[in-house]
Write a protein that holds these residues in place. Sequence first.
Motif, short mmCIF file in Angstrom:
data_model
loop_
_atom_site.label_atom_id
_atom_site.label_comp_id
_atom_site.label_asym_id
_atom_site.label_seq_id
_atom_site.Cartn_x
_atom_site.Cartn_y
_atom_site.Cartn_z
N PRO A 126 0.79 -1.23 0.00
CA PRO A 126 0.00 0.00 0.00
C PRO A 126 0.83 1.29 0.00
N ASP A 127 1.99 1.27 0.65
CA ASP A 127 2.82 2.48 0.68
C ASP A 127 3.81 2.55 -0.48
N GLY A 128 3.82 1.53 -1.32
CA GLY A 128 4.68 1.52 -2.50
C GLY A 128 6.14 1.20 -2.25
N SER A 129 6.50 0.87 -1.03
CA SER A 129 7.91 0.62 -0.70
C SER A 129 8.36 -0.81 -0.97
N GLN A 130 7.39 -1.73 -1.08
CA GLN A 130 7.71 -3.14 -1.30
C GLN A 130 6.88 -3.71 -2.44
N LEU A 131 7.38 -4.81 -2.98
CA LEU A 131 6.64 -5.62 -3.93
C LEU A 131 6.55 -7.02 -3.36
N VAL A 132 5.48 -7.73 -3.71
CA VAL A 132 5.38 -9.14 -3.41
C VAL A 132 5.24 -9.85 -4.75
N SER A 133 5.98 -10.95 -4.92
CA SER A 133 5.89 -11.74 -6.15
C SER A 133 5.72 -13.21 -5.76
N CYS A 134 5.16 -13.97 -6.70
CA CYS A 134 4.99 -15.39 -6.44
C CYS A 134 5.28 -16.17 -7.71
N SER A 135 5.59 -17.45 -7.53
CA SER A 135 6.17 -18.19 -8.65
C SER A 135 5.85 -19.68 -8.61
N SER A 136 6.09 -20.29 -9.76
CA SER A 136 6.01 -21.75 -9.86
C SER A 136 7.11 -22.42 -9.03
N ASP A 137 8.07 -21.65 -8.54
CA ASP A 137 9.13 -22.24 -7.70
C ASP A 137 8.66 -22.49 -6.26
N LYS A 138 7.34 -22.29 -6.01
CA LYS A 138 6.69 -22.57 -4.72
C LYS A 138 6.98 -21.52 -3.66
N THR A 139 7.48 -20.35 -4.07
CA THR A 139 7.83 -19.32 -3.09
C THR A 139 7.09 -18.02 -3.34
N VAL A 140 7.04 -17.23 -2.28
CA VAL A 140 6.60 -15.84 -2.32
C VAL A 140 7.81 -15.02 -1.90
N ARG A 141 8.08 -13.95 -2.64
CA ARG A 141 9.23 -13.10 -2.30
C ARG A 141 8.77 -11.68 -2.03
N LEU A 142 9.35 -11.08 -0.99
CA LEU A 142 9.17 -9.66 -0.72
C LEU A 142 10.38 -8.92 -1.23
N TRP A 143 10.13 -7.81 -1.91
CA TRP A 143 11.19 -7.03 -2.54
C TRP A 143 11.18 -5.60 -2.02
N SER A 144 12.35 -5.04 -1.84
CA SER A 144 12.49 -3.62 -1.55
C SER A 144 12.50 -2.88 -2.88
N VAL A 145 11.56 -1.96 -3.08
CA VAL A 145 11.52 -1.20 -4.33
C VAL A 145 12.75 -0.31 -4.43
#
Length: 143
Positions: A14-33
């Motif tokens: 919501p604050d635009g500082s992070q991204l969340v991604s998900c994948s066929s590799d069975k993981t969810v990743r949090l990213w610093s923008v």
Amino acid sequence: SGHTNIVWSVSFSPDGSQLVSCSSDKTVRLWSVKAGKSAYTLNGHSDSVNSASFSPDGSQVVSCSSDNTVRLLSVKDGKSTHTLSGHTLSVKSASFSPDGSQVVSCSCDKTVRLWSVNDGHCIAILRGHNNVVNSVAFNSVGE
């Protein structure tokens, strides 16, 4: 480093500082923008993760998977707060309500389910679709 297989979904916090991604590799990743790097990886699903998004306050992530589950994950420590079980086939999409109190999910089992974020129980099962339900969302007033 990033995902090791197909990425299915990416969403801003919501604050635009992070991204969340998900994948066929069975993981969810949090990213610093700002840093442009993965902050950490959230594990727990046993099959492809099909969708992931932040709660309205940015404190949680909802993810759903081909392992037939929906997970609520804490952004603070990456731990699963609830595993929402009940779908009988791959879960395609999940989304928080505008007030963050509920999650809606949909599945290849042709159902839409409404869940309580507080305790993880299924509030309602919506049946009647004749095929896979691929995407769900609440409108701005929570309907």
